[in-house]
Design a protein around this motif. Structure first.
Motif, short mmCIF file in Angstrom:
data_model
loop_
_atom_site.label_atom_id
_atom_site.label_comp_id
_atom_site.label_asym_id
_atom_site.label_seq_id
_atom_site.Cartn_x
_atom_site.Cartn_y
_atom_site.Cartn_z
N LEU A 247 0.82 -1.21 0.00
CA LEU A 247 0.00 0.00 0.00
C LEU A 247 0.85 1.26 0.00
O LEU A 247 1.87 1.33 0.68
CB LEU A 247 -0.90 0.02 1.24
CG LEU A 247 -1.82 -1.18 1.47
CD1 LEU A 247 -2.64 -0.96 2.74
CD2 LEU A 247 -2.74 -1.40 0.27
N GLU A 248 0.41 2.25 -0.77
CA GLU A 248 1.00 3.57 -0.69
C GLU A 248 0.49 4.26 0.58
O GLU A 248 -0.45 3.79 1.23
CB GLU A 248 0.63 4.40 -1.91
CG GLU A 248 1.16 3.84 -3.23
CD GLU A 248 0.73 4.70 -4.40
OE1 GLU A 248 0.53 5.92 -4.21
OE2 GLU A 248 0.59 4.16 -5.52
N GLY A 249 1.09 5.41 0.91
CA GLY A 249 0.72 6.10 2.13
C GLY A 249 -0.75 6.45 2.19
O GLY A 249 -1.42 6.23 3.21
N TRP A 250 -1.31 7.00 1.11
CA TRP A 250 -2.71 7.42 1.14
C TRP A 250 -3.63 6.22 1.28
O TRP A 250 -4.67 6.28 1.94
CB TRP A 250 -3.07 8.26 -0.08
CG TRP A 250 -3.16 7.52 -1.38
CD1 TRP A 250 -2.19 7.36 -2.31
CD2 TRP A 250 -4.33 6.85 -1.91
NE1 TRP A 250 -2.65 6.63 -3.39
CE2 TRP A 250 -3.96 6.31 -3.17
CE3 TRP A 250 -5.64 6.65 -1.44
CZ2 TRP A 250 -4.86 5.58 -3.96
CZ3 TRP A 250 -6.53 5.93 -2.23
CH2 TRP A 250 -6.14 5.41 -3.47
N GLN A 251 -3.25 5.08 0.66
CA GLN A 251 -4.07 3.89 0.76
C GLN A 251 -4.05 3.32 2.18
O GLN A 251 -5.09 2.95 2.73
CB GLN A 251 -3.56 2.83 -0.22
CG GLN A 251 -3.72 3.22 -1.68
CD GLN A 251 -3.01 2.25 -2.60
OE1 GLN A 251 -1.86 1.88 -2.35
NE2 GLN A 251 -3.67 1.83 -3.67
N ALA A 252 -2.86 3.28 2.77
CA ALA A 252 -2.74 2.74 4.12
C ALA A 252 -3.54 3.57 5.12
O ALA A 252 -4.29 3.03 5.94
CB ALA A 252 -1.26 2.71 4.53
N LEU A 253 -3.38 4.89 5.04
CA LEU A 253 -4.10 5.77 5.96
C LEU A 253 -5.60 5.66 5.76
O LEU A 253 -6.37 5.59 6.73
CB LEU A 253 -3.64 7.21 5.76
CG LEU A 253 -4.34 8.27 6.62
CD1 LEU A 253 -4.18 7.96 8.10
CD2 LEU A 253 -3.79 9.66 6.30
N ASP A 254 -6.04 5.60 4.52
CA ASP A 254 -7.46 5.50 4.22
C ASP A 254 -8.03 4.19 4.74
O ASP A 254 -9.08 4.15 5.38
CB ASP A 254 -7.68 5.62 2.72
CG ASP A 254 -9.16 5.68 2.34
OD1 ASP A 254 -9.91 6.42 3.00
OD2 ASP A 254 -9.55 4.99 1.38
N TYR A 255 -7.32 3.09 4.49
CA TYR A 255 -7.80 1.77 4.90
C TYR A 255 -7.97 1.67 6.42
O TYR A 255 -9.01 1.20 6.91
CB TYR A 255 -6.83 0.69 4.41
CG TYR A 255 -7.12 -0.68 4.96
CD1 TYR A 255 -8.27 -1.38 4.61
CD2 TYR A 255 -6.23 -1.30 5.85
CE1 TYR A 255 -8.54 -2.64 5.12
CE2 TYR A 255 -6.48 -2.56 6.36
CZ TYR A 255 -7.64 -3.22 6.00
OH TYR A 255 -7.91 -4.47 6.52
#
Length: 383
Positions: A247-255
């Motif tokens: 996961l990229e940063g935005w994906q990890a934070l969103d998830y």
């Protein structure tokens, strides 16, 4: 796509240890939670630079009037560390704790137990004379808000943390936290990106309430401008499918921030946040982080922008050195049993089951290892 699909990898090769900065960055770093200390680059410990990179403030209140300054001593277990994640907010807005995690480290400083406190947990928040708050029952994520006012419409998250810590102490019976950190979720994304993303196992299908598949914000319904709508957004949603992904940063934070649409709502989100912390710890042990001074330096700069730390007399380097023996394999994720509380059909918040008090007692008595052996239902599985 949630990111590059990867096969499940094995354990890191033996003989290679992550620099203390990277390891503690993962353990304290978030949902959840990123604190760090001590980084070895080109054979030299850049102590002064890294010690000053993270904001250090008093998070546990001023010492008693006329009292002696905090005594600086060796960091010895057992230890209890309070980690709090907040949304980016300015000084004109009262902060809310979006994520609350307690880390318990037994005396040997070789393992760590992480448990999350539901943000909607109904608790008794104690009085706080600094803001004139008289105390009362409320959701625990409001404690920072009640404690943060410094007058003239301004708010101080460090002061708000003090009341939250007192509230968590009242709930758990933990009389003293040995360290604490506030994580700004906006800066957290930069930390993950500086690490080159993170590989983790997603244990259930999740749709994003907030972001589109390309990471851009979903449009907001004009009729929901007052924030009173349960689902104020519309349009395509980012999706996270079961499996192992990078996961990229935005994906990890969103998830890790999603709770709507999950079977167990915030309890599932707590598990995802804990799983992500463990995944970050494993990532910090990987060769592409360990052997890359430029990447480690980028992590340092990103962490300095997103963390406020109080080591109770010790700086972040001291803590990094003390906890160097902890890695992803020695971290146990704990789930606290609880349930929703309703007044008729109106949702009021969350309550913990009585067995949670037995768990808190094991934390206070440092008998948590035997408690977990006898109560495996408290273990949050990572996949």
């Amino acid at each position: 796509m949630v990111g590059d699909r990867v096969a499940k990898s094995g354990k890191p090769k033996s003989g290679r240890r992550a620099p203390v900065w990277a390891r503690l960055c993962a353990i304290f770093g978030s949902v959840l939670m990123v604190v760090s200390g001590g980084l070895l680059v080109s054979g030299q410990v850049l102590y002064a630079r890294y010690a000053g990179a993270v904001q250090q403030k008093t998070l546990f209140g001023d010492p008693p009037a006329g009292g002696k300054p905090r005594k600086v001593s060796d960091i010895k277990g057992p230890l209890n560390i309070l980690l709090v994640g907040i949304d980016p907010r300015d000084a004109n807005t009262a902060p809310l704790s979006d994520s609350i995690i307690v880390v318990h480290v037994p005396p040997g400083l070789k393992e760590a137990y992480l448990f999350s406190i539901p943000r909607d947990l109904l608790v008794e928040i104690p009085p706080f004379p600094k803001t004139g708050f008289n105390g009362g029952t409320s959701k625990i994520n409001a404690a920072m808000s009640y404690g943060s006012s410094v007058g003239n419409g301004k708010h101080d998250v460090a002061q708000g943390f003090d009341l939250l810590a007192k509230t968590v102490s009242r709930l758990t019976g933990i009389q003293k936290f040995d360290a604490g950190a506030i994580i700004n979720f906006g800066g957290f994304k930069k930390i993950v990106d500086a690490m080159g993303g993170v590989t983790m196992t997603i244990d259930q299908d999740v749709k994003s309430e907030h972001l589109q598949p390309d990471g851009k914000p979903r449009p907001r319904l004009a009729s929901c401008a007052d924030n009173h709508c349960a689902h104020p957004y519309y349009g395509p949603q980012a999706q996270y499918k079961k499996g192992t992904y990078h996961l990229e940063g935005w994906q990890a934070l969103d998830y890790v921030r999603q709770r709507y649409g999950l079977k167990n709502s915030d309890y599932d989100r707590q598990r995802h946040q804990q799983q992500f912390i463990k995944a970050m710890a494993k990532q910090a042990l990987s060769a592409n982080v360990v052997t890359n001074p430029a990447k480690l330096d980028a992590i340092l700069r990103a962490a300095g922008q997103s963390l406020i730390f109080d080591g109770q007399g010790h700086n972040v380097i001291d803590w990094g050195l003390a906890l160097h023996g902890i890695n992803s394999e020695s971290m146990t994720l704990v789930k606290l049993p609880g349930h929703s509380v309703f007044n008729g059909k109106a949702y009021q918040g969350e309550a913990l089951d009585p067995s949670a008090q037995d768990f808190f007692a094991s934390v206070r008595d440092d008998t948590i290892t035997s408690f977990m052996v006898n109560h495996p239902e408290f273990i949050n599985r990572t996949s």
